[in-house]
Design a protein around this motif. Structure first.
Motif, PDB file in Angstrom:
ATOM      1  N   SER A  24       0.949  -1.360  -0.189  1.00 40.43           N
ATOM      2  CA  SER A  24      -0.033  -0.314  -0.060  1.00 40.43           C
ATOM      3  C   SER A  24       0.705   1.420  -0.199  1.00 40.43           C
ATOM      4  CB  SER A  24      -1.253   0.483   1.162  1.00 40.43           C
ATOM      5  OG  SER A  24      -0.360  -0.060   2.828  1.00 40.43           O
ATOM      6  N   GLY A  25       1.924   1.264   0.057  1.00 43.71           N
ATOM      7  CA  GLY A  25       2.860   2.243   0.193  1.00 43.71           C
ATOM      8  C   GLY A  25       3.908   2.452  -0.724  1.00 43.71           C
ATOM      9  N   SER A  85      -0.234  -3.587   3.624  1.00 42.92           N
ATOM     10  CA  SER A  85       0.971  -3.190   3.894  1.00 42.92           C
ATOM     11  C   SER A  85       1.853  -4.344   4.288  1.00 42.92           C
ATOM     12  CB  SER A  85       1.444  -2.397   5.169  1.00 42.92           C
ATOM     13  OG  SER A  85       2.518  -1.148   5.670  1.00 42.92           O
ATOM     14  N   GLY A 121       4.358  -3.953   8.965  1.00 38.11           N
ATOM     15  CA  GLY A 121       3.680  -3.654   8.372  1.00 38.11           C
ATOM     16  C   GLY A 121       2.041  -4.095   8.709  1.00 38.11           C
TER      17      GLY A 121
END
Length: 207
Positions: A24-25, A85, A121
């Motif tokens: 997601s980053g 994440s 994460g």
């Protein structure tokens, strides 16, 4: 009332091609292959009478559905649909050490330790909570009978486990490819799986 859900994964990015963890980053663009996959998906499903499109907060899902959006399909961004994440491993090439770490984490999840997350994460359990919130929101829209959702690989596996009431440790049973299609019907109480990782619309792109 039956609600149809068409679930797809975003198109290929250079991170996918190079085996680099996104998560997601990392807000990566589609590459040329990804754009071709997106076009093929659009050509196959443009005549479907979708009532709504949901995308994640990451642009690779928006780009994958761009033709639908440009065509006027009502769409909404749901950040809850974002990829898991991967913490400190995002943007890192998966070398042998990384592969071993990743493989050990998957093994833990498959053994039922779904409350454990990648360092820095999320755990599958945390992602499942996000997916449930997104799903509850989508199902609450009574006027949307045919719904298209574009999201991410690992998050999609978790979402399918949530939808079909599978234990999270079994999420890897849901294979996926870029711009594949899972089709499900919600009967009001449960989901029925109608298409599994369908890539027939991408066959002409092979090779």
């Amino acid at each position: 009332m039956i609600k149809k859900i068409y679930l797809t994964r975003h198109g290929e990015t250079d991170y996918n091609r190079k085996g680099v963890v996104q998560g997601s980053g990392i807000d990566a663009d589609l590459n040329d292959t990804g754009r071709a996959q997106a076009e093929a998906f659009y050509q196959a499903y443009q005549t479907k009478a979708f009532d709504k499109l949901y995308v994640s907060g990451l642009k690779r899902t928006h780009q994958s559905m761009d033709k639908f959006i440009q065509g006027g399909l009502d769409h909404e961004i749901l950040p809850e649909l974002n990829e898991i994440s991967w913490g400190i491993h995002e943007g890192v090439s998966v070398d042998q050490t990384g592969q071993e770490y990743y493989a050990s984490m998957i093994k833990k999840w498959q053994s039922g330790q779904v409350d454990i997350g990648i360092e820095g994460g999320e755990s599958p359990l945390q992602v499942a909570d996000r997916m449930q919130k997104a799903l509850d929101y989508i199902l609450a829209q009574d006027d949307e009978k045919e719904v298209l959702i574009c999201m991410h690989g690992r998050a999609m596996r978790v979402m399918l486990a949530v939808m079909l009431n599978y234990p999270l440790k079994s999420m890897d049973s849901f294979s996926h490819a870029n711009l594949c299609l899972y089709q499900l019907a919600f009967t009001g109480s449960s989901f029925q799986l109608e298409k599994y990782n369908d890539t027939s619309h991408l066959i002409h792109l092979a090779g």
